[in-house]
Write an enzyme that holds these catalytic residues in place. Structure first.
Site, PDB file in Angstrom:
ATOM      1  N   SER A 269       0.833  -1.194   0.000  1.00  0.00           N
ATOM      2  CA  SER A 269       0.000   0.000   0.000  1.00  0.00           C
ATOM      3  C   SER A 269       0.881   1.261   0.000  1.00  0.00           C
ATOM      4  O   SER A 269       1.776   1.398   0.832  1.00  0.00           O
ATOM      5  CB  SER A 269      -0.889  -0.025   1.232  1.00  0.00           C
ATOM      6  OG  SER A 269      -1.672   1.126   1.245  1.00  0.00           O
ATOM      7  N   GLY A 270       0.615   2.150  -0.941  1.00  0.00           N
ATOM      8  CA  GLY A 270       1.377   3.409  -1.013  1.00  0.00           C
ATOM      9  C   GLY A 270       2.615   3.299  -1.873  1.00  0.00           C
ATOM     10  O   GLY A 270       3.400   4.241  -1.964  1.00  0.00           O
TER      11      GLY A 270
ATOM     12  N   GLU B  49      -0.811  -5.890   2.824  1.00  0.00           N
ATOM     13  CA  GLU B  49      -1.004  -5.030   4.008  1.00  0.00           C
ATOM     14  C   GLU B  49      -0.673  -5.758   5.292  1.00  0.00           C
ATOM     15  O   GLU B  49      -1.124  -6.884   5.508  1.00  0.00           O
ATOM     16  CB  GLU B  49      -2.455  -4.545   4.088  1.00  0.00           C
ATOM     17  CG  GLU B  49      -2.711  -3.356   3.184  1.00  0.00           C
ATOM     18  CD  GLU B  49      -4.159  -2.906   3.204  1.00  0.00           C
ATOM     19  OE1 GLU B  49      -4.973  -3.517   3.903  1.00  0.00           O
ATOM     20  OE2 GLU B  49      -4.453  -1.934   2.494  1.00  0.00           O
TER      21      GLU B  49
ATOM     22  N   SER C 235      -5.435   5.640  -0.662  1.00  0.00           N
ATOM     23  CA  SER C 235      -5.285   4.187  -0.747  1.00  0.00           C
ATOM     24  C   SER C 235      -6.501   3.552  -1.414  1.00  0.00           C
ATOM     25  O   SER C 235      -7.645   3.876  -1.086  1.00  0.00           O
ATOM     26  CB  SER C 235      -5.111   3.645   0.663  1.00  0.00           C
ATOM     27  OG  SER C 235      -4.905   2.264   0.603  1.00  0.00           O
ATOM     28  N   SER C 236      -6.227   2.673  -2.388  1.00  0.00           N
ATOM     29  CA  SER C 236      -7.351   1.989  -3.044  1.00  0.00           C
ATOM     30  C   SER C 236      -7.873   0.957  -2.069  1.00  0.00           C
ATOM     31  O   SER C 236      -7.124   0.107  -1.601  1.00  0.00           O
ATOM     32  CB  SER C 236      -6.858   1.286  -4.308  1.00  0.00           C
ATOM     33  OG  SER C 236      -5.984   2.124  -5.016  1.00  0.00           O
TER      34      SER C 236
ATOM     35  N   THR D 144      -1.530   2.578  -8.129  1.00  0.00           N
ATOM     36  CA  THR D 144      -2.603   3.296  -8.800  1.00  0.00           C
ATOM     37  C   THR D 144      -2.024   4.362  -9.733  1.00  0.00           C
ATOM     38  O   THR D 144      -2.475   4.516 -10.870  1.00  0.00           O
ATOM     39  CB  THR D 144      -3.550   3.933  -7.764  1.00  0.00           C
ATOM     40  OG1 THR D 144      -3.961   2.901  -6.882  1.00  0.00           O
ATOM     41  CG2 THR D 144      -4.744   4.565  -8.403  1.00  0.00           C
TER      42      THR D 144
ATOM     43  N   GLY E 221      -2.486  -3.306  -2.260  1.00  0.00           N
ATOM     44  CA  GLY E 221      -1.191  -3.920  -1.990  1.00  0.00           C
ATOM     45  C   GLY E 221      -1.212  -4.778  -0.734  1.00  0.00           C
ATOM     46  O   GLY E 221      -2.167  -4.727   0.052  1.00  0.00           O
TER      47      GLY E 221
ATOM     48  N   ASN F 290      -1.229   5.460   3.090  1.00  0.00           N
ATOM     49  CA  ASN F 290      -1.395   6.140   1.800  1.00  0.00           C
ATOM     50  C   ASN F 290      -2.590   7.076   1.889  1.00  0.00           C
ATOM     51  O   ASN F 290      -3.670   6.665   2.337  1.00  0.00           O
ATOM     52  CB  ASN F 290      -1.623   5.058   0.721  1.00  0.00           C
ATOM     53  CG  ASN F 290      -1.720   5.660  -0.667  1.00  0.00           C
ATOM     54  OD1 ASN F 290      -1.657   6.877  -0.829  1.00  0.00           O
ATOM     55  ND2 ASN F 290      -1.864   4.815  -1.664  1.00  0.00           N
TER      56      ASN F 290
HETATM   57  N1  ATP Z   1       5.244   8.044 -10.163  1.00  0.00           N
HETATM   58  C1  ATP Z   1       4.898   8.817  -9.170  1.00  0.00           C
HETATM   59  N2  ATP Z   1       5.232  10.120  -9.198  1.00  0.00           N
HETATM   60  C2  ATP Z   1       4.889  10.912  -8.189  1.00  0.00           C
HETATM   61  N3  ATP Z   1       4.212  10.528  -7.088  1.00  0.00           N
HETATM   62  C3  ATP Z   1       3.851   9.239  -7.001  1.00  0.00           C
HETATM   63  C4  ATP Z   1       4.155   8.336  -8.034  1.00  0.00           C
HETATM   64  N4  ATP Z   1       3.683   7.164  -7.665  1.00  0.00           N
HETATM   65  C5  ATP Z   1       3.072   7.320  -6.462  1.00  0.00           C
HETATM   66  N5  ATP Z   1       3.176   8.572  -6.066  1.00  0.00           N
HETATM   67  C6  ATP Z   1       2.668   9.148  -4.803  1.00  0.00           C
HETATM   68  O1  ATP Z   1       2.416   8.133  -3.883  1.00  0.00           O
HETATM   69  C7  ATP Z   1       1.053   8.119  -3.471  1.00  0.00           C
HETATM   70  C8  ATP Z   1       0.569   6.696  -3.341  1.00  0.00           C
HETATM   71  O2  ATP Z   1       0.507   6.109  -4.583  1.00  0.00           O
HETATM   72  P1  ATP Z   1      -0.666   5.115  -5.004  1.00  0.00           P
HETATM   73  O3  ATP Z   1      -1.985   5.609  -4.546  1.00  0.00           O
HETATM   74  O4  ATP Z   1      -0.491   4.825  -6.418  1.00  0.00           O
HETATM   75  O5  ATP Z   1      -0.297   3.866  -4.130  1.00  0.00           O
HETATM   76  P2  ATP Z   1      -0.894   2.400  -4.254  1.00  0.00           P
HETATM   77  O6  ATP Z   1       0.231   1.504  -4.486  1.00  0.00           O
HETATM   78  O7  ATP Z   1      -1.993   2.407  -5.222  1.00  0.00           O
HETATM   79  O8  ATP Z   1      -1.422   2.185  -2.781  1.00  0.00           O
HETATM   80  P3  ATP Z   1      -2.730   1.372  -2.326  1.00  0.00           P
HETATM   81  O9  ATP Z   1      -2.391  -0.019  -2.381  1.00  0.00           O
HETATM   82  O10 ATP Z   1      -2.923   1.869  -0.936  1.00  0.00           O
HETATM   83  O11 ATP Z   1      -3.811   1.773  -3.235  1.00  0.00           O
HETATM   84  C9  ATP Z   1       0.321   8.860  -4.555  1.00  0.00           C
HETATM   85  O12 ATP Z   1      -0.818   9.477  -4.037  1.00  0.00           O
HETATM   86  C10 ATP Z   1       1.362   9.854  -5.001  1.00  0.00           C
HETATM   87  O13 ATP Z   1       1.340  10.956  -4.138  1.00  0.00           O
HETATM   88 MG    MG Z   2      -3.960   2.250  -5.130  1.00  0.00          MG
END
Ligand code: ATP
Ligand code: MG
Length: 1107
Positions: free
Chosen positions: A110-111, A392, A163-164, A115, A390, A160
């Site tokens: 997660s984070g 957790e 977070s999805s 996404t 992700g 996050n």
């Molecule tokens: N390529 C990137 N460039 C800039 N910031 C990023 C990038 N990837 C992720 N982030 C930052 O990290 C944060 C978390 O990313 P994201 O929501 O994609 O995580 P995730 O893996 O989908 O987590 P979860 O499993 O909780 O959904 C985003 O809100 C963004 O601020």
């Molecule tokens: Mg996500």
């Protein structure tokens, strides 16, 4: 303009290694160091073969611009530095060009950025695929589905901020040209427990906060909501605001996205109404109420909220109220109704809220699918993007984490399977021997969870369906029995003695060793959550709602379709959908993006090595690299390999004519690379050790430098030669021009020298002739001069002779004259002595007098009578003559002066003369009067109409008409009177009226008296006994005293032939009536200025003070 193709490689300007397959030595530390080094240089992407490792930068980097998209478009995967775009491009091109369905699997905790990565892939594909109005609309709808789903399915967690909380798999469908046609989204298990309760520091789903912050007052009123978060029990307050997130703005974005995706206005409205109803459900509270039968029944505390919910959803309030108080259990034909206690009522309320929300979410996904589904029936190519929650590990892990981690476990498995499979396939394809690699296969963990007979999920289902009392504890007991021996299962109560004393393992928990680490699960809630029960009364109440959307969300509430069979449990549903997903993925060509979270603080630039190490471990990156290397670290198609290294061998440089493979063979032989270091595949060369590749790279670099030097050398040579040739050509031109110029100049010089010499010679000749001519001329002149001198001499001689002759003649004449004179003088001497003396005296005297007069004539002074000049006397004997002459001259010029006067002037001068005789040296006033002309009638009686009467009364000529001050006899004060003097009379008249006051015939005037001083007082004495004298003498003062007295004197003289007596004295007597008064002039003080004052002192004395 066509973009210039620059052939590059990811090996150029590499930071660390771009592909970790090339790491040397390969161990955990080097992998982490490599990631860190690259992360520190903003290189967040790294490859392991075709897998992209992405480290979350937690800040926006300038690497996603349209220019970058263009850079990566249609490039080979290894051509540029690692990037998610390279993977997207590769996937898209093999989909478009090779007709292979693709799936992009994004994993990470997660984070970690899954996404974001999925969005980047989608936006890249959208940017490079076909264009056109229709295609663009499809793209836009696909992209805009993200904000809608994120608003309803994402929330802020401690890991996050976005977070999805659901799993998402999206199939993007393309036509044969690679233009997008539409898409299908599948969603996996929303974490619905979040709707009613959030862990500390976390929020509910974004949409609740967005609605309350961003909705207009009007909308809030309509939804019966208030803007204040604290009003709602379901909203956690401690982290209601997320840094850097503008909920209100996001609400607008979401509504806009819904519109683009194709939601109708009434649909949006319905969705928001359901959201509002869920929020408000949380505010319904219950209180216990005892019933007659001794059972506790719950009652709603405040029905207002319930009423509003019912109004919003169109549910009959009594129905809903009843559903919160009773539970009806139907079995076969029986219907049993039991009352709910308070705890059960709250449970029912929360279950309703969770169900309402999760069903709404599923409805949203379906609704989006409806909009974005492909319109045509043609065969489609598919690119699937999987963004699932992700892995957790929380402090308290429950059923949700168990499900999520199971899903990640499955994904890891498919990753292992597919990577290995692909690697193996490649070796077979390339006809290379396959060597076995040790790696951890998590199939055993998947089996622990999903095994149909003794898997944890199966056991849970069994527990849920079992009759009798079922609790979480009974479930744990069951697990303890069945899974005790499993390597990856840990529980205190299990039969396995290993954990009996493990205090980190509470009694109510079990622990699973996942591929990504050990996770401790709290067993509490597992059964309930798996059952996912919603009391039938509630689903029926919902089905009865007037709200179409709500009604459609609860089809099981329809009494006509009563299904007494239990619905599938949440666990089994999820297992099934994961199985479908895996099957689906296995049919596609996988592309991996493995996301890594660099720190727990959501902060940029922090790389927590421990955290990354953990992820590297459980993601199996090291194994991944090893598998990839499987004996050969690097592989490359023959063409690019030859192109890259051909300069290292003479035969292949600069051009190799034969097939690329042969070229590479020649090249490797020439470089004497040990045979065991490489293998020739069908289309690729396989290099065993990275060090061989780096050696090649070093050689290439060295060779490039040599080549650069060579090119530089040739270029410099060419440049110098060209320069030299140019200089030579220029020199020839310049020399030719110079020679021509020099010749011309020389010719000019010779020509001018010739002319000079010529002219000198001519000059010399001319001068010679001239000299001759001059000589000739001089000779002639000399002859003439000599002749002249000769003539002169002769003439002078003659002249001398003549002069001598004349002198002699003159001397004779003089001597003759003397002699004659002597003779005459002797003759006349006697006669001269008798008369000559007297005559000479007279003559001389006459001469002197004559001279005197002639000189005087010139020296006479001016004709002005006042000119006192007279020339000095020249001879003493003429003294009396000189004085007489002066007198005569003065008289004469006076006469001359007088002759100029007119009669009038004469009269004036006569008068002035008279005045002078009368007053000069007698009265001090006199000198000031000399300059004043005597005007006589100062008052113009004739002209002033005021005095017409006065004028008429006087027939005679007026000599004086002037205003005088008449001194009052009694007190010495003065009054203005007109003083008139005619030929015969003296008149006094009033100044204002002109009326005659007194008239005195001149014969009666005897005397005029005045002082010797500088004043204008005068007394007119009258004849005693005359008529005019009855009042006495007059005493006046006037500025024109001298003139008046003179005129009075002259008039009296001319009229009476008598001289008027004028007395000048500083003390005189006047007759005032009977009194004789003495008028006395004294030297007064300056008090009254320069005006004399008059004062009657007593009967006898009148004093005039003169300043
Ligand atoms: N390529 C990137 N460039 C800039 N910031 C990023 C990038 N990837 C992720 N982030 C930052 O990290 C944060 C978390 O990313 P994201 O929501 O994609 O995580 P995730 O893996 O989908 O987590 P979860 O499993 O909780 O959904 C985003 O809100 C963004 O601020
Ligand atoms: Mg996500």
């Amino acid at each position: 303009m066509a973009k210039m193709e620059v052939k590059t490689s990811l090996l150029d300007n590499m930071i660390g290694v771009g592909d970790m397959v090339l790491l040397e030595p390969l161990n955990e530390e080097t992998v982490i160091n490599n990631l860190k080094k690259r992360f520190d240089h903003n290189e967040i992407y790294t490859y392991i073969g075709s897998v992209v490792i992405s480290v979350n930068p937690y800040r926006s980097l300038p690497i996603y611009s349209p220019e970058k998209v263009e850079d990566y478009r249609n490039r080979n995967f290894y051509e540029l530095s690692p990037h998610i775009f390279a993977l997207s491009d590769e996937a898209y091109r093999s989909l478009r060009d090779q007709d292979k369905d693709q799936c992009i699997l994004i994993t990470g905790e997660s984070g970690a950025g899954k996404t974001e990565a999925s969005k980047l892939v989608m936006s890249y594909v959208a940017a490079v695929c076909g264009k056109g109005a229709e295609v663009n609309q499809v793209k836009e709808q696909l992209l805009q589905s993200n904000p809608v789903l994120e608003a309803f399915g994402n929330a802020k967690t401690v890991r996050n901020d976005n977070s999805s909380r659901f799993g998402k798999y999206m199939d993007i469908e393309f036509d044969f040209k690679g233009d997008p046609l539409g898409g299908v989204i599948s969603n996996y298990l929303l974490e619905k427990s979040r709707v009613v309760k959030q862990p500390r520091g976390e929020r509910n789903f974004h949409v609740f906060y967005q609605l309350l912050s961003g909705a207009s007052e009007e909308l809030l009123n309509k939804l019966k909501l208030e803007r204040d978060f604290s009003r709602y029990n379901y909203l956690s307050l401690d982290s209601a605001k997320v840094n850097g997130v503008d909920d209100a703005a996001n609400f607008r974005t979401v509504r806009n996205a819904m519109q683009i995706v194709g939601f109708m206005d009434h649909e949006v409205e319905s969705v928001l109404e359901v959201v509002a109803a869920v929020l408000k459900l949380g505010n319904i509270e219950f209180k216990p109420e005892s019933r007659v039968n001794g059972l506790d029944e719950s009652k709603i505390k405040d029905k207002n909220e319930l009423k509003e919910i019912c109004e919003l959803t169109g549910i009959d309030q009594s129905v809903l109220e009843r559903a919160f108080s009773f539970r009806t259990v139907e079995a076969k034909q029986e219907k049993v109704s039991t009352t709910l206690n308070v705890a059960q009522a709250y449970y029912a309320r929360d279950a309703l809220a969770k169900n309402l929300y999760s069903r709404l979410f599923s409805w949203l996904v379906n609704r989006i699918n409806e909009s974005i589904k492909a319109q045509t029936k043609v065969r489609k190519k598919v690119m699937g993007v999987l963004d699932i929650y992700g892995f957790e590990i929380f402090e308290d892990n429950s059923f949700e984490q168990f499900i999520i981690n199971y899903c990640n476990e499955k994904l890891q498995q498919i990753f292992i399977e597919l990577t290995l499979k692909e690697e193996q396939e490649e070796y077979i394809r390339e006809d290379i021997e396959w060597t076995h690699i040790e790696y951890f296969n998590n199939a055993i963990i998947c089996d622990l969870i999903e095994n149909n007979t003794n898997g944890i999920l199966a056991m849970l289902d069994e527990e849920c369906l079992r009759p009798g009392t079922v609790t979480d504890e009974t479930f744990l007991e069951k697990l303890n029995q069945v899974c005790a021996t499993h390597q990856h299962f840990e529980s205190r109560m299990s039969k396995c003695s290993r954990f009996l004393n493990d205090t980190s393992l509470p009694h109510s928990c079990f622990r699973i060793q996942h591929y990504a680490g050990k996770v401790l699960y709290q067993v509490e809630g597992f059964v309930d959550k798996n059952n996912d029960l919603l009391y039938r009364d509630l689903s029926q109440a919902m089905w009865k709602a007037g709200h179409a959307l709500i009604k459609s969300l609860f089809p099981e509430g329809n009494p006509a379709k009563i299904n007494l069979k239990r619905p599938p449990t949440a666990g089994s549903q999820f297992k099934a959908s994961v199985a479908t997903l895996m099957k689906n993925l296995q049919t596609k060509n996988p592309n991996y993006i493995r996301c890594i979270k660099p720190n727990d603080k959501k902060a940029a630039r922090i790389f927590n090595e421990g955290l990354v190490c953990h992820q590297v471990r459980y993601l199996g990156l090291l194994e991944n690299v090893r598998v990839r290397r499987a004996g050969y670290a690097f592989r490359q198609a023959y063409e690019p390999c030859l192109e890259r290294y051909k300069m290292l061998c003479k035969q292949t440089w600069p051009h190799w004519k034969g097939p690329a493979r042969a070229g590479v063979e020649v090249l490797f032989n020439e470089l004497e690379i040990p045979v065991e270091e490489y293998s020739f595949g069908r289309s690729k060369i396989f290099i065993r050790n990275p060090r061989t590749l780096f050696k090649l790279e070093d050689l290439r670099k060295q060779r490039l430098e040599d080549l650069a030097t060579l090119i530089q050398k040739i270029y410099r040579g060419w440049k110098c030669r060209t320069h030299f040739l140019l200089m030579r050509k220029s020199q020839i031109v310049i020399a030719a021009w110079y020679r021509r110029y020099a010749q011309q100049k020389r010719y000019q010089q010779i020509k001018s020298s010739t002319l000079v010499i010529q002219s000198y010679i001519r000059g010399w000749k001319a001068r010679k002739i001239l000299r001759e001519l001059k000589h000739q001329k001089r000779c002639e002149e000399a002859a003439t001069t000599i002749a002249a001198y000769w003539h002169g001499t002769q003439a002078r001689r003659e002249l001398k002779r003549l002069k001598e002759e004349a002198r002699r003649k003159h001397a004779v004449a003089v001597i003759w004259a003397y002699w004659l004179g002597l003779k005459v003088r002797r003759e006349y001497r006697k006669f001269f002595r008798a008369n000559a003396g007297k005559k000479i005296y007279e003559f001389t005297l006459q001469r002197i007098v004559q001279k005197y007069f002639l000189e005087m004539k010139n020296k006479v002074p001016s004709l002005s009578p006042i000119d006192k000049n007279w020339p000095s006397r020249p001879y003493l004997f003429l003294d009396s003559t000189h004085k007489e002459l002066k007198r005569i001259f003065h008289l004469w010029r006076c006469k001359k002066y007088r002759d100029q006067f007119t009669d009038q002037q004469k009269l004036i001068y006569e008068e002035k003369l008279e005045a002078s005789e009368l007053f000069k040296d007698k009265k001090a006033l006199y000198p000031s009067s000399v300059g004043q002309p005597f005007q006589g009638p100062y008052l113009e009686i004739n002209k002033n109409p005021k005095y017409k009467k006065l004028k008429d009364a006087i027939e005679e000529k007026i000599i004086i008409a002037e205003v005088v001050n008449k001194i009052n006899r009694a007190n010495g004060k003065s009054t203005s009177r007109i003083f008139l003097l005619t030929n015969n009379n003296l008149l006094l008249a009033d100044q204002k009226s002109g009326q005659i006051k007194s008239e005195v015939p001149l014969v009666d005037v005897t005397k005029v008296s005045m002082s010797s001083q500088n004043d204008g007082f005068f007394a007119v004495h009258l004849k005693e006994g005359s008529e005019a004298a009855s009042k006495g003498d007059f005493l006046f003062s006037s500025d024109h005293l001298i003139e008046m007295a003179t005129k009075l004197y002259r008039t009296t003289l001319s009229q009476t032939r008598q001289k008027l007596n004028i007395e000048i004295s500083d003390e005189f007597l006047v007759q005032f009536r009977q009194d004789k008064v003495c008028v006395k002039f004294i030297q007064g003080n300056q008090k009254n200025g320069s005006v004399p004052t008059c004062k009657r002192k007593n009967n006898r004395l009148l004093e005039v003070a003169v300043p």
